[in-house]
Design a protein around this motif. Sequence first.
Motif, PDB file in Angstrom:
ATOM      1  N   VAL A  79       5.275  -7.703   5.027  1.00  0.00           N
ATOM      2  CA  VAL A  79       4.202  -6.714   5.157  1.00  0.00           C
ATOM      3  C   VAL A  79       3.078  -7.118   4.212  1.00  0.00           C
ATOM      4  N   PRO A  80       1.844  -7.195   4.688  1.00  0.00           N
ATOM      5  CA  PRO A  80       0.749  -7.601   3.795  1.00  0.00           C
ATOM      6  C   PRO A  80       0.671  -6.683   2.584  1.00  0.00           C
ATOM      7  N   PRO A  81       0.620  -7.244   1.369  1.00  0.00           N
ATOM      8  CA  PRO A  81       0.508  -6.401   0.174  1.00  0.00           C
ATOM      9  C   PRO A  81      -0.846  -5.704   0.127  1.00  0.00           C
ATOM     10  N   GLU A  82      -0.950  -4.786  -0.805  1.00  0.00           N
ATOM     11  CA  GLU A  82      -2.230  -4.092  -0.963  1.00  0.00           C
ATOM     12  C   GLU A  82      -3.309  -5.114  -1.288  1.00  0.00           C
ATOM     13  N   PRO A  83      -4.417  -5.130  -0.520  1.00  0.00           N
ATOM     14  CA  PRO A  83      -5.453  -6.144  -0.767  1.00  0.00           C
ATOM     15  C   PRO A  83      -6.007  -6.017  -2.174  1.00  0.00           C
TER      16      PRO A  83
ATOM     17  N   PRO B  72       0.838  -1.201   0.000  1.00  0.00           N
ATOM     18  CA  PRO B  72       0.000   0.000   0.000  1.00  0.00           C
ATOM     19  C   PRO B  72       0.874   1.252   0.000  1.00  0.00           C
ATOM     20  N   VAL B  73       0.424   2.287  -0.696  1.00  0.00           N
ATOM     21  CA  VAL B  73       1.194   3.531  -0.792  1.00  0.00           C
ATOM     22  C   VAL B  73       1.481   4.102   0.593  1.00  0.00           C
ATOM     23  N   SER B  74       0.504   4.009   1.489  1.00  0.00           N
ATOM     24  CA  SER B  74       0.676   4.574   2.837  1.00  0.00           C
ATOM     25  C   SER B  74       1.817   3.880   3.577  1.00  0.00           C
ATOM     26  N   VAL B  75       1.984   2.572   3.372  1.00  0.00           N
ATOM     27  CA  VAL B  75       3.070   1.840   4.031  1.00  0.00           C
ATOM     28  C   VAL B  75       4.420   2.291   3.484  1.00  0.00           C
ATOM     29  N   VAL B  76       4.503   2.457   2.161  1.00  0.00           N
ATOM     30  CA  VAL B  76       5.754   2.907   1.544  1.00  0.00           C
ATOM     31  C   VAL B  76       6.122   4.295   2.050  1.00  0.00           C
ATOM     32  N   GLU B  77       5.139   5.182   2.151  1.00  0.00           N
ATOM     33  CA  GLU B  77       5.418   6.544   2.612  1.00  0.00           C
ATOM     34  C   GLU B  77       5.879   6.554   4.054  1.00  0.00           C
ATOM     35  N   ARG B  78       5.256   5.720   4.891  1.00  0.00           N
ATOM     36  CA  ARG B  78       5.659   5.691   6.307  1.00  0.00           C
ATOM     37  C   ARG B  78       7.051   5.086   6.471  1.00  0.00           C
ATOM     38  N   ALA B  79       7.414   4.149   5.594  1.00  0.00           N
ATOM     39  CA  ALA B  79       8.741   3.531   5.695  1.00  0.00           C
ATOM     40  C   ALA B  79       9.842   4.549   5.444  1.00  0.00           C
ATOM     41  N   GLY B  80       9.598   5.475   4.515  1.00  0.00           N
ATOM     42  CA  GLY B  80      10.599   6.504   4.234  1.00  0.00           C
ATOM     43  C   GLY B  80      11.528   6.101   3.110  1.00  0.00           C
ATOM     44  N   ALA B  81      11.922   7.090   2.319  1.00  0.00           N
ATOM     45  CA  ALA B  81      12.793   6.827   1.171  1.00  0.00           C
ATOM     46  C   ALA B  81      14.160   6.323   1.610  1.00  0.00           C
ATOM     47  N   GLY B  82      14.690   6.862   2.713  1.00  0.00           N
ATOM     48  CA  GLY B  82      16.020   6.465   3.165  1.00  0.00           C
ATOM     49  C   GLY B  82      16.085   4.996   3.545  1.00  0.00           C
TER      50      GLY B  82
END
Length: 564
Positions: free
Chosen positions: A306-310, A94-104
């Motif tokens: 991490v569960p993928p986007e449903p 999910p996009v929200s998970v990627v954003e929370r993880a951070g680019a670094g």
Amino acid sequence: MISRHRRAVGVVLALHSAAAVAGLAPPWLLGTIVDRVTAGAGVATVDRLALAIAGCVLVSALLSRYAQYAGHRFGERAVAELREEFVSRVLGLPVSVVERAGAGDLATRSSVDVSTVGTTVRDVVPTIVIATVQLTLLFGAVFLLHPLLGLAALAGLPSIVAVTRWYLRRASSAYLAEGAAAAELTETLTTTAEGARTVEALRLADDRVRHGTTRVTMVWRARRATLALRTVFFSVVEASYPLPVAMVLLVGGYLLSRDMVSLGAVVAAALYLQQAIDPLDRLLQWTEQAQRGFASYARLLGVGMVPPEPPGTTASSRGERLVVRGARFSYSDDGPDVLHGIDLEVQPGERLAVVGPSGAGKSTLARLLAGIDAPRHGVVSIGGCPVTDLDPAERRRRIALVTQEHHVFIGSVRDNLSFAAPDASDDQMRAALLTVGAEWYAELPDGLDTQLGDGARQLGAAEAQQLALARLVLADPHTLILDEATAALDPSTARRTERALAAVLVGRTVIAIAHRLNTAHDADRVAVLADGRITEIGSHDELVAAGGAYAALWRSWHTRVDER
């Protein structure tokens, strides 16, 4: 990963094993020379055995060379697959998970961690397996010469086993901590570099330097902790290496004095043990590297866990009416609500402007409408179907969210536009650029083939924003959410772009998060958001006549525009 390449792994192991067997011959042949000379053999015998030794060394070297070649080919293929799988897993999140993880963090995992795992697969695993085989053969050869010599050869084993167990109990957590610290440092450096203009404008350089120094200190402490483990580990191991050779010489001298073994056997045993230092050293050194590799592999596997986007429970919805009922949302389970009971209906083809002060929750509402985040309570639906229940591909086809943060991918202008519409023709791409007012396109040296990104044509913030809007025109969604999508453009260019988009998007639902109230003036309705609640909703004229918060915003904004 290894099981997918059984044949390649089998070839590598077979070549290394053959090289190890060939390497057993020279010490035995040298011992034979000693015994033959002692028995009175001549130069011809010595020369013949010496040639045999040279032949065995040559064969062992050739087998080792081709074993390393095959191992590196296998390793590079495995690393390429691993990197592709990692990117695929990230894009499936999910996009929200990627954003929370951070680019670094993701950059560290996809570069440093993948490289470390690649070294483990290419070098560490074969080395550990082959070193184990070599040690087994070498110590087995010593036992065959005489069992007491074999027992003496095990003199250094207790201290090596003890320190290795001590090291392995502590290494995994220490290297995981080192990887996490490195990821946080990368995140800090990345965000500071990307926000360099903001840092300079707000005079935050000293603060960012202090923040970076703190992260560097954390990395230094984590690496010092792993270095302390290696210092103890290797010191004990290196001190244990001479013990077996010394014990074999002592025991061999005793057995030789009683004619229980030959001098050649003692020499061969000592040489075997001297030869065993190299694979033992490689085994223990690569065990240390293996801990790094396993820690990095855990970080890569963590992304896959991490569960993928449903996939969504509904392939499509009936109608295009967008409805929000009692929506509440917070960015963490125990955090405060950002939105408080939002109720909103947007009819198909309607243009709705959402205005309000910074921090009111406008962008959060946009994310909920686009299905990037799901409300903690309440529902956001389109055509009677919850947005998050739609199949992701269908949801993105029908609802597009464009923010003020735009990414220019490395590649040509055509590559950047084809993300939105792979089948679009060159004429359609040019028309999309002209629609959003991208006059700079006419100055490109190679037109749509002009390369963008590092080392090529660099686009400014306004140009990147127009490129993103051109993608939007090509994507042709039914429902469009603009989250301050023209913020980087100057007022006159933004106004022209908004008017051009309005003409192109006639008949489509448009929800615009507006920072310029011209957008609200042109909308069918305006929703005023404050402190996570919709406080007013109606047409521009109705809200101005009501004399509420929107009227105050309009008067304030209109006054500033007149002054300019």
